[in-house]
Design a protein around this motif. Structure first.
Motif, PDB file in Angstrom:
ATOM      1  N   ARG A  24      61.151 -34.034 -57.051  1.00 18.64           N
ATOM      2  CA  ARG A  24      62.283 -34.597 -56.306  1.00 18.64           C
ATOM      3  C   ARG A  24      63.222 -35.350 -57.238  1.00 18.64           C
ATOM      4  O   ARG A  24      64.440 -35.318 -57.062  1.00 18.64           O
ATOM      5  CB  ARG A  24      61.783 -35.525 -55.195  1.00 18.64           C
ATOM      6  CG  ARG A  24      61.091 -34.787 -54.053  1.00 18.64           C
ATOM      7  CD  ARG A  24      60.816 -35.736 -52.895  1.00 18.64           C
ATOM      8  NE  ARG A  24      62.061 -36.203 -52.293  1.00 18.64           N
ATOM      9  CZ  ARG A  24      62.737 -35.537 -51.374  1.00 18.64           C
ATOM     10  NH1 ARG A  24      62.300 -34.362 -50.946  1.00 18.64           N
ATOM     11  NH2 ARG A  24      63.856 -36.034 -50.878  1.00 18.64           N
ATOM     12  N   ALA A  25      62.657 -36.049 -58.235  1.00 20.58           N
ATOM     13  CA  ALA A  25      63.504 -36.744 -59.195  1.00 20.58           C
ATOM     14  C   ALA A  25      64.320 -35.747 -60.023  1.00 20.58           C
ATOM     15  O   ALA A  25      65.491 -35.978 -60.325  1.00 20.58           O
ATOM     16  CB  ALA A  25      62.638 -37.621 -60.108  1.00 20.58           C
ATOM     17  N   GLN A  26      63.686 -34.617 -60.355  1.00 20.37           N
ATOM     18  CA  GLN A  26      64.414 -33.589 -61.097  1.00 20.37           C
ATOM     19  C   GLN A  26      65.572 -33.022 -60.274  1.00 20.37           C
ATOM     20  O   GLN A  26      66.690 -32.853 -60.770  1.00 20.37           O
ATOM     21  CB  GLN A  26      63.452 -32.474 -61.485  1.00 20.37           C
ATOM     22  CG  GLN A  26      64.122 -31.319 -62.244  1.00 20.37           C
ATOM     23  CD  GLN A  26      63.149 -30.184 -62.533  1.00 20.37           C
ATOM     24  OE1 GLN A  26      61.975 -30.283 -62.209  1.00 20.37           O
ATOM     25  NE2 GLN A  26      63.660 -29.140 -63.130  1.00 20.37           N
ATOM     26  N   MET A  30      69.678 -33.223 -60.968  1.00 22.61           N
ATOM     27  CA  MET A  30      70.568 -32.066 -60.971  1.00 22.61           C
ATOM     28  C   MET A  30      71.710 -32.245 -59.976  1.00 22.61           C
ATOM     29  O   MET A  30      72.853 -31.866 -60.245  1.00 22.61           O
ATOM     30  CB  MET A  30      69.774 -30.802 -60.638  1.00 22.61           C
ATOM     31  CG  MET A  30      68.746 -30.409 -61.683  1.00 22.61           C
ATOM     32  SD  MET A  30      67.788 -28.961 -61.185  1.00 22.61           S
ATOM     33  CE  MET A  30      69.079 -27.736 -61.071  1.00 22.61           C
ATOM     34  N   MET A  31      71.431 -32.835 -58.825  1.00 18.45           N
ATOM     35  CA  MET A  31      72.476 -33.043 -57.836  1.00 18.45           C
ATOM     36  C   MET A  31      73.496 -34.078 -58.295  1.00 18.45           C
ATOM     37  O   MET A  31      74.662 -34.043 -57.896  1.00 18.45           O
ATOM     38  CB  MET A  31      71.858 -33.477 -56.497  1.00 18.45           C
ATOM     39  CG  MET A  31      71.007 -32.407 -55.821  1.00 18.45           C
ATOM     40  SD  MET A  31      70.148 -33.030 -54.354  1.00 18.45           S
ATOM     41  CE  MET A  31      71.533 -33.519 -53.343  1.00 18.45           C
ATOM     42  N   ALA A  32      73.070 -35.003 -59.153  1.00 17.29           N
ATOM     43  CA  ALA A  32      73.996 -36.031 -59.622  1.00 17.29           C
ATOM     44  C   ALA A  32      75.043 -35.471 -60.582  1.00 17.29           C
ATOM     45  O   ALA A  32      76.147 -36.012 -60.686  1.00 17.29           O
ATOM     46  CB  ALA A  32      73.222 -37.166 -60.297  1.00 17.29           C
ATOM     47  N   VAL A  33      74.719 -34.366 -61.265  1.00 14.92           N
ATOM     48  CA  VAL A  33      75.639 -33.830 -62.268  1.00 14.92           C
ATOM     49  C   VAL A  33      76.223 -32.487 -61.861  1.00 14.92           C
ATOM     50  O   VAL A  33      77.161 -32.018 -62.501  1.00 14.92           O
ATOM     51  CB  VAL A  33      74.915 -33.690 -63.631  1.00 14.92           C
ATOM     52  CG1 VAL A  33      74.463 -35.045 -64.134  1.00 14.92           C
ATOM     53  CG2 VAL A  33      73.714 -32.734 -63.523  1.00 14.92           C
ATOM     54  N   ASP A  34      75.700 -31.869 -60.829  1.00 16.02           N
ATOM     55  CA  ASP A  34      76.146 -30.524 -60.459  1.00 16.02           C
ATOM     56  C   ASP A  34      76.477 -30.517 -58.967  1.00 16.02           C
ATOM     57  O   ASP A  34      75.582 -30.582 -58.106  1.00 16.02           O
ATOM     58  CB  ASP A  34      75.059 -29.487 -60.767  1.00 16.02           C
ATOM     59  CG  ASP A  34      75.581 -28.056 -60.635  1.00 16.02           C
ATOM     60  OD1 ASP A  34      76.738 -27.892 -60.177  1.00 16.02           O
ATOM     61  OD2 ASP A  34      74.837 -27.118 -60.990  1.00 16.02           O
ATOM     62  N   GLN A  35      77.766 -30.470 -58.652  1.00 21.23           N
ATOM     63  CA  GLN A  35      78.182 -30.463 -57.257  1.00 21.23           C
ATOM     64  C   GLN A  35      77.888 -29.127 -56.573  1.00 21.23           C
ATOM     65  O   GLN A  35      77.665 -29.079 -55.362  1.00 21.23           O
ATOM     66  CB  GLN A  35      79.680 -30.776 -57.159  1.00 21.23           C
ATOM     67  CG  GLN A  35      80.032 -32.180 -57.610  1.00 21.23           C
ATOM     68  CD  GLN A  35      79.371 -33.250 -56.748  1.00 21.23           C
ATOM     69  OE1 GLN A  35      79.204 -33.058 -55.552  1.00 21.23           O
ATOM     70  NE2 GLN A  35      79.000 -34.361 -57.365  1.00 21.23           N
ATOM     71  N   GLU A  36      77.897 -28.038 -57.316  1.00 20.28           N
ATOM     72  CA  GLU A  36      77.567 -26.740 -56.713  1.00 20.28           C
ATOM     73  C   GLU A  36      76.110 -26.704 -56.270  1.00 20.28           C
ATOM     74  O   GLU A  36      75.776 -26.124 -55.230  1.00 20.28           O
ATOM     75  CB  GLU A  36      77.857 -25.619 -57.711  1.00 20.28           C
ATOM     76  CG  GLU A  36      79.328 -25.483 -58.061  1.00 20.28           C
ATOM     77  CD  GLU A  36      79.573 -24.319 -58.995  1.00 20.28           C
ATOM     78  OE1 GLU A  36      78.579 -23.640 -59.346  1.00 20.28           O
ATOM     79  OE2 GLU A  36      80.742 -24.078 -59.367  1.00 20.28           O
ATOM     80  N   PHE A  37      75.237 -27.337 -57.055  1.00 20.69           N
ATOM     81  CA  PHE A  37      73.830 -27.390 -56.652  1.00 20.69           C
ATOM     82  C   PHE A  37      73.667 -28.257 -55.410  1.00 20.69           C
ATOM     83  O   PHE A  37      72.802 -28.014 -54.576  1.00 20.69           O
ATOM     84  CB  PHE A  37      72.984 -27.916 -57.801  1.00 20.69           C
ATOM     85  CG  PHE A  37      71.497 -27.813 -57.555  1.00 20.69           C
ATOM     86  CD1 PHE A  37      70.869 -26.577 -57.601  1.00 20.69           C
ATOM     87  CD2 PHE A  37      70.752 -28.925 -57.241  1.00 20.69           C
ATOM     88  CE1 PHE A  37      69.507 -26.476 -57.364  1.00 20.69           C
ATOM     89  CE2 PHE A  37      69.398 -28.828 -57.009  1.00 20.69           C
ATOM     90  CZ  PHE A  37      68.765 -27.596 -57.071  1.00 20.69           C
TER      91      PHE A  37
END
Length: 347
Positions: A24-26, A30-37
């Protein structure tokens, strides 16, 4: 950006809530730096939200509440023990304000203290008057003998297991429906293309095609034709009367009769089956005169009657009865017999 199947599965499990803390931390990183994700995770949350609405509320087990109360009690007791624990033995003792002995000005000159000898106490002249001495608490490292308690998260995975069970059940139902549809499609294809390959119960009923055969129409029968020669006492023909046996229309052909000025020839039908002569109309001045008036009489009356011509005033008899004796008369004779139907020729 194109994501692999592992990334998509990771986003789905994150939305479902089945990842451990590290995973979940991973995903959060990823969500913090990638808006598409983030959009991929939100899409999975939207899809799985419908399944969440299908799950009803479940009362937690009593052991869950007991575990929560036990953990709260352990946390409070650990905090109280930390506040009441004695100061460490290696902490420096509080300093005492003692009067310093009087020294000469030479002795009060500043000297570099040695590393092993503590600094001399300040004299009364060095103390700032008017300010009371204050107690400054000592700051020290945490006591290594006190082990901090690690909070163990209590995870109730009852809803997750129930949701997984429903997903598996619906998946099995979908597989069964798909297999049934495939079998039905194969059966329908065989009924259309190869009905003999199916067992008797599944074979379609035999098709009965009805063909309407039209028989040829009966050949038309030529009607009989009748002719009467209307002649006077001198024996010469004055008119020729022709009657069609099918339509009963007659035609009068003028041959040698010429009416007097101001007079007209009128044709009459005389039969013993009728109470009086019947007028068939005035014969015109042209060579041919046609009338359809015989259609209202029977064939026996038409064929057996006597046809006579009288001389009337111009325009015909005024009262519907002959006003003079017949000058020309005659009866019908059959000239063309009706034709007999012929059998169709064999091919």
């Amino acid at each position: 950006m194109a994501y692999s199947e592992d990334h998509i599965a990771l986003a789905a499990e994150y939305a479902l809530g089945t990842l451990d803390a590290d995973e979940r931390a991973q995903v959060a990183a990823m969500m913090a730096v990638d808006q598409e994700f983030v959009a991929v995770v939100q899409a999975w949350e939207f899809r799985l939200g419908v399944l969440n609405q299908m799950v009803g509320t479940i009362e937690p087990r009593p052991i869950v509440w007991e575990n929560i109360k036990r953990e709260i009690a352990q946390t409070l007791s650990s905090q109280e023990s930390t506040e009441t624990s004695p100061l460490p033995s290696d902490a420096p003792p509080p300093s005492l304000d003692l009067p310093a002995p009087e020294t000469s000005p030479q002795e009060t000159s500043p000297q570099q203290p040695s590393l092993d000898v503590p600094a001399p106490l300040q004299s009364d002249s060095d103390v700032i008057p008017g300010i009371a001495p204050q107690f400054i608490p000592q700051t020290h490292a945490p006591d290594p003998r006190i082990v901090p308690l690690t909070q163990v998260p209590i995870v109730d995975d009852t809803n997750v297991l129930y949701l997984e069970g429903r997903v598996k059940r619906w998946r099995n139902i979908a597989s069964a429906v798909g297999a049934l549809a495939a079998a039905l499609l194969v059966t329908l294809s065989l009924q259309v293309l190869m009905p003999d390959a199916l067992p008797g119960a599944l074979r379609p009923p035999p098709r009965i095609q009805r063909v309407e055969v039209k028989t040829p129409a009966a050949p038309l029968v030529a009607p009989a034709q009748y002719v009467a020669l209307l002649q006077g006492q001198s024996g010469g023909p004055a008119f020729i009367l022709t009657i069609d046996g099918a339509t009963k229309n007659f035609t009068v052909r003028k041959v040698g009769a010429t009416p007097e000025p101001g007079k007209s020839f009128e044709l009459w039908l005389i039969s013993d089956k009728l109470p009086r002569p019947r007028s068939l109309g005035v014969i015109g001045g042209s060579d041919f005169t046609a009338r359809p008036v015989l259609a209202g009489y029977d064939a026996d009356v038409v064929n057996g009657a006597t046809y006579a011509v009288t001389v009337e005033q111009s325009g015909g008899s005024p009262n519907g009865q002959p006003t003079s004796a017949p000058v020309f008369s005659g009866k019908l004779i059959e000239t063309v017999p009706p034709s007999q139907p012929q059998a169709p020729a064999k091919k």
